[in-house]
Design an enzyme around this catalytic site. Sequence first.
Site, mmCIF file in Angstrom:
data_model
loop_
_atom_site.group_PDB
_atom_site.id
_atom_site.type_symbol
_atom_site.label_atom_id
_atom_site.label_comp_id
_atom_site.label_asym_id
_atom_site.label_seq_id
_atom_site.Cartn_x
_atom_site.Cartn_y
_atom_site.Cartn_z
ATOM 1 N N LYS A 110 0.851 -1.205 0.000
ATOM 2 C CA LYS A 110 0.000 0.000 0.000
ATOM 3 C C LYS A 110 0.882 1.250 0.000
ATOM 4 O O LYS A 110 1.934 1.278 0.656
ATOM 5 C CB LYS A 110 -0.897 -0.041 1.243
ATOM 6 C CG LYS A 110 -1.989 1.027 1.268
ATOM 7 C CD LYS A 110 -2.921 0.811 2.469
ATOM 8 C CE LYS A 110 -4.024 1.852 2.557
ATOM 9 N NZ LYS A 110 -4.933 1.635 3.697
ATOM 10 N N SER A 116 -9.849 1.631 2.652
ATOM 11 C CA SER A 116 -8.949 2.391 1.822
ATOM 12 C C SER A 116 -7.880 1.557 1.121
ATOM 13 O O SER A 116 -7.260 2.019 0.172
ATOM 14 C CB SER A 116 -8.265 3.465 2.663
ATOM 15 O OG SER A 116 -7.444 2.868 3.655
ATOM 16 N N SER A 141 -10.155 -0.853 6.816
ATOM 17 C CA SER A 141 -9.536 -0.688 5.500
ATOM 18 C C SER A 141 -8.849 -1.911 4.929
ATOM 19 O O SER A 141 -8.467 -1.890 3.759
ATOM 20 C CB SER A 141 -8.546 0.468 5.523
ATOM 21 O OG SER A 141 -9.260 1.673 5.375
HETATM 22 N N1 GLN Z 1 -13.232 4.121 5.971
HETATM 23 C C1 GLN Z 1 -12.661 4.589 7.212
HETATM 24 C C2 GLN Z 1 -12.251 6.013 7.096
HETATM 25 O O1 GLN Z 1 -12.571 6.587 6.130
HETATM 26 C C3 GLN Z 1 -11.520 3.710 7.598
HETATM 27 C C4 GLN Z 1 -10.317 3.893 6.845
HETATM 28 C C5 GLN Z 1 -9.231 2.997 7.291
HETATM 29 O O2 GLN Z 1 -9.459 1.960 7.931
HETATM 30 N N2 GLN Z 1 -8.019 3.429 6.982
HETATM 31 O O3 GLN Z 1 -11.615 6.565 7.953
#
Ligand code: GLN
Length: 506
Positions: A79, A154, A178
């Site tokens: 990532k 994400s 995520s």
């Molecule tokens: N979707 C969540 C957010 O927008 C979690 C993102 C994540 O786990 N990095 O913060």
Amino acid sequence: MKIDLTALTIKSTHSHLAHGDFSAEELTKSAIEVIAKNNPDTNAFLEVFDDALDSARQAQNVIDDGRAGLLTGIPLGIKDNILINGKKSSAASKILQNYEAPYSATVIENLASAGSIFIGRTNMDEFAMGSSTENSSFGPARNPLDLSRVPGGSSGGSAAAVAMGGVLGALGSDTAGSLRQPASFCGLVGLKTTYGSVSRHGLIALGSSLDQIGPVAKTVSDAEIIFNCIRGADPLDSTTIPDEQYAAARELGRRDFETGDVPKNFKIGVPRSLIETPGIDKDVLENFKASVARMQSLGYKIEEIELPNVPYSLAVYYILLPGEASSNLARFDGVKYGLKVGGKNLLEDYLNTRAEGFGPEPRRRILLGTYVLSSGYYDAYYNKAQAVRRLIASDFEKAFMSVDAIAMPTTPTPAFKLGEKTADPVTMYLADIFTAPANIANIPAISLPSGTVEREAGDSDSESGGSRSGGKSAKVSLPLGFQIMAPLCREDILFRLGKEFLGESV
Ligand code: GLN
């Protein structure tokens, strides 16, 4: 032997490499070919590294010497928020577009020593804020199973990279889902580890008290192989758990498993009232019930539990996270890192750089975060959310006194279409309703592929991409995820139950 990356796992590839069925170099070449073919559609990778083949040749020497470990020669995606020395690492933000990492994350050092091959950096929501990868500054990633849909987020690029056969596993980060949510949208296994089990050194921070790096892979065994390589105390991250403490928890685990109490005396808790909310898709609920029934048929006992404060998880998360994110993002000011848009004085440098560098979601969270941390509101919001976080954690502690694991769906819906939730951030935030609680309570959780639901395929309402399956009436099978949570440091429970659920050898 013809290499088909979509059919290989880390485990099977390890034995093919050991038997000389193909070389690490041939494997890496074929990964690069798959990416060249599929990436224009999926946008899973932001960059493919030009030194991947060199690493593969080195790995082959290790294999030839008979010194190969399970990850030697295995192509992985990383990532874009995990630093690799000398490579770009942008967290999919324009503000870090040309930032080159001056050192490697501890997890990267670990995987490199194990001989794995870093194929490239994977797409993500900007600074890991999002649930669809549509917040990337470099274009959204798409779900390889239906290009009109999102791969989740994400870590959507990491999941899409594995699902399309570009790599055999990938690293992502999980702050509220995520890793698990994209894994469930792409039919894969995603692991959120116990907070402190994996070093965060070299991870571009989003919410430092919630972030954990972890794997997305095709099988539980593969996720376990990556986890075993990256887990461990790290002097460069003072929040990591001392190895002795972790080992003691494992020892406890071994006793449970060796006495044959699994599954016979093993109880899985199901918080029914939490799950049966109006927002949950009816097919997801059906699928969840079938998954619970499957565990029952394997011999596990199912017990209904209550987690009274857990419904406040998202409210807590969307106060704590912006607070932490606004502090973490303060360092991107045009002086120390990445983009600089100069003005007449230092203040203008800051304003111009940040206005141009950050996309809409980081801006929204910086505004929210500075508000909840401001002196007049700190007690009302941030401190209150901290207190409720403690209550949520104690809900889980209490539950784990009577059950060994807890099951929930991973997401309230299957993969949604691009653009479907972008207009309203709150509907996007709801995608994390079942995943945020584990981060808030610091506990480990895994998402397992649990079957599919049929949905309309195709590009009828998206102007680009779209599935290749033709007209409006075509159907596509979309994967769903079954989530299992365990007490602190008990990833061993997740692996054991996960393998049984998926029919892998334990
Ligand atoms: N979707 C969540 C957010 O927008 C979690 C993102 C994540 O786990 N990095 O913060």
